[in-house]
Design a protein around this motif. Structure first.
Motif, PDB file in Angstrom:
ATOM      1  N   CYS A  14      48.696  79.211  64.137  1.00  0.00           N
ATOM      2  CA  CYS A  14      49.492  80.041  63.578  1.00  0.00           C
ATOM      3  C   CYS A  14      49.049  81.273  63.593  1.00  0.00           C
ATOM      4  O   CYS A  14      48.020  81.796  63.671  1.00  0.00           O
ATOM      5  N   ASN A 299      62.128  76.461  57.958  1.00  0.00           N
ATOM      6  CA  ASN A 299      61.686  75.216  58.793  1.00  0.00           C
ATOM      7  C   ASN A 299      62.073  73.824  58.065  1.00  0.00           C
ATOM      8  O   ASN A 299      61.883  73.819  56.812  1.00  0.00           O
ATOM      9  N   GLY A 328      64.159  76.698  62.022  1.00  0.00           N
ATOM     10  CA  GLY A 328      63.351  75.857  63.029  1.00  0.00           C
ATOM     11  C   GLY A 328      63.318  74.629  62.611  1.00  0.00           C
ATOM     12  O   GLY A 328      63.640  74.325  61.366  1.00  0.00           O
ATOM     13  N   ASP A 403      58.469  86.968  67.477  1.00  0.00           N
ATOM     14  CA  ASP A 403      58.025  85.577  67.967  1.00  0.00           C
ATOM     15  C   ASP A 403      58.923  84.426  67.566  1.00  0.00           C
ATOM     16  O   ASP A 403      59.146  83.570  68.209  1.00  0.00           O
ATOM     17  N   ILE A 404      59.367  84.560  66.296  1.00  0.00           N
ATOM     18  CA  ILE A 404      60.115  83.250  65.756  1.00  0.00           C
ATOM     19  C   ILE A 404      61.583  83.677  65.584  1.00  0.00           C
ATOM     20  O   ILE A 404      62.411  82.877  65.473  1.00  0.00           O
ATOM     21  N   ASP A 405      61.922  85.017  65.340  1.00  0.00           N
ATOM     22  CA  ASP A 405      63.402  85.178  65.202  1.00  0.00           C
ATOM     23  C   ASP A 405      63.937  85.744  66.338  1.00  0.00           C
ATOM     24  O   ASP A 405      63.530  85.921  67.544  1.00  0.00           O
TER      25      ASP A 405
END
Length: 454
Positions: A14, A299, A328, A403-405
């Motif tokens: 992470c 998540n 997620g 990176d995540i959206d």
């Protein structure tokens, strides 16, 4: 002059582990070490591991093996380091093993196997330290560990209980990052909204002011800096309500990363989740009444032991009603040492996969509907990359974490550089991304900022 010893690094897991890697590299650089981007150019390789899930442990062990095969000299640190026997049984030739955020122990291990060259200049480290992110954004870790005891999680066993940093220390680091040209700071910890609880919200002195270590105070102080501030891993405790007006006023980004994990009270109880109030939906609606631009990322876990079809259908309904913008999903996976392993009602793998796919379909539909509301608006974006051959820039809005959206694809990106903040008009959207053009014609736009990086 004797050649400076070179360190290679593999950083897994992470963003909190990434910050640990940055601190280690900053210390080593100050001591005269240099760094290599490949195994062959490294005298020693550090592998910062993840140990949260059994699959992550397997990935970490694989990475250690690859580093040993390619280089031969490997020092292991990070979350999997608490299972030294597992590491040494699998890879007996590793040079040393240390646990998470044990910075001094890692540096000592490097010294033991690759001594620093004496009398090196040590003023080559920038004041803000070395970072593994692009120059225009950075992670700011405000605490270590966690006081929660979620049944599926072993983070407290790995990283210990909550340990908050003094707020003056956090804010001085934030100021140094802004002074170095950082445009976006992502605030992270294991439980960001619990910040300061362990130290009884103790004050520390910043430029003549005594400031308490509170979540809301931290948000207020960050809002005074000329930087995008994004809050991650925020549990929905009642005092989170107090930061929503700051988002509405544009002081911090209208973005909350909240790990809800589920919506069924039965499953949440089995998960031992904190802040699982029945009226969470009402609170989300109240937040959006104050700050209509608020984006919520979360998540979810499907296939948790005992999860029934009714529990899962409740989760899908809740996801739609809450309009979770960014979702997620993970299929439940037993973690060695987790309390959930003793629960009855294991869900079959094929059913977990079916539920995962259904949830992601619903999440995709919600995301598409939420993004369609942005079409026609003029917004600011932060440029992550440029593709001059296509006259295109890849950027992010205030609603997108790296990176995540999703992304904002900007066409007609003449003269734009990485790190620029640009005003654009949204022309289209899909399930995850926005598409846009610069708000001003190229001839009317100001020259890119001198702080932009390549």
């Amino acid at each position: 002059m004797t050649r400076a010893p070179k360190i290679g690094l593999v950083s897994l897991g992470c963003a909190k582990a990434l910050v640990d890697s940055e601190r280690i590299l900053t210390t080593l650089r100050a001591q005269g070490y240099e760094f290599s981007r490949d195994y062959q150019g490294s005298d020693v390789v550090l592998v910062n591991t993840c140990g949260f899930l059994d699959s992550a442990k397997a990935e970490s062990l694989e990475a250690i093996g690859e580093a040993l095969n390619e280089n031969g000299k490997v020092i292991v640190t990070g979350c999997l380091g608490v299972e030294e026997k597992l590491i040494r049984d699998t890879h007996p030739s590793v040079l040393a093993v240390t646990g998470p955020h044990q910075y001094e122990a890692v540096v000592e291990a490097v010294h033991a196997h690759l001594p620093p060259v004496p009398n090196k200049f040590v003023d080559l480290v920038p004041e803000q330290g070395l970072r593994l992110t692009p120059n225009h954004y950075a992670y700011l870790k405000i605490s270590e560990g966690c006081n929660n005891r979620c049944s599926f999680c072993i983070i407290p066993q790995i990283r210990g209980d909550l340990v908050s940093r003094p707020i003056a220390n956090v804010l001085y680091e934030a100021e140094r990052l802004v002074a170095a040209g950082v445009k976006e700071i992502l605030v992270i910890s294991q439980d960001t909204s619990a910040y300061g609880l362990d130290i009884k919200y103790a004050t520390s002195r910043l430029r003549g002011r005594d400031i308490p270590a509170r979540f809301q105070t931290l948000a207020e102080e960050m809002g005074k800096l000329d930087v995008w501030t994004r809050l991650h891993y925020v549990y929905p405790y009642p005092h989170v309500d107090d930061v929503i007006p700051l988002m509405a006023e544009g002081k911090i980004l209208p973005y909350l990363d909240i790990p809800f994990q589920h919506a069924s009270p039965t499953v949440l109880k089995a998960m031992r989740r904190p802040a699982n109030q029945v009226k969470t939906l009402d609170r989300i609606k109240a937040w959006r009444a104050i700050c209509p631009d608020l984006t919520i990322r979360s998540n979810f876990i499907v296939g948790f032991p005992g999860e029934t079809n009714d529990d899962f259908e409740m989760l899908l309904d809740w996801l739609e009603e809450a309009e979770i913008d960014r979702a997620g999903c993970f299929e439940y996976e037993p973690v060695t040492g987790a309390a959930a392993n003793a629960l009855d009602g294991a869900v079959a793998p094929e059913l977990k996969r079916e539920r995962f796919e259904r949830l992601m379909e619903v999440a995709q539909s919600v995301s598409a509907a939420q993004l369609a509301k942005k079409v026609g608006r003029t917004i600011d974006v932060l440029v992550d990359d440029v593709q001059p051959e296509h006259n295109r820039a890849i950027a992010r809005s205030k609603w997108d974490a790296p990176d995540i959206d999703g992304q904002v694809i900007v066409e007609g990106a003449t003269g734009i550089r990485q790190g620029d903040i640009l005003s654009v008009v949204v022309t289209a959207s899909d399930e995850y991304d926005l598409f846009a053009v610069p708000a001003a014609a190229p001839a009317d736009r100001p020259a890119p900022a001198s702080a932009a990086i390549g």
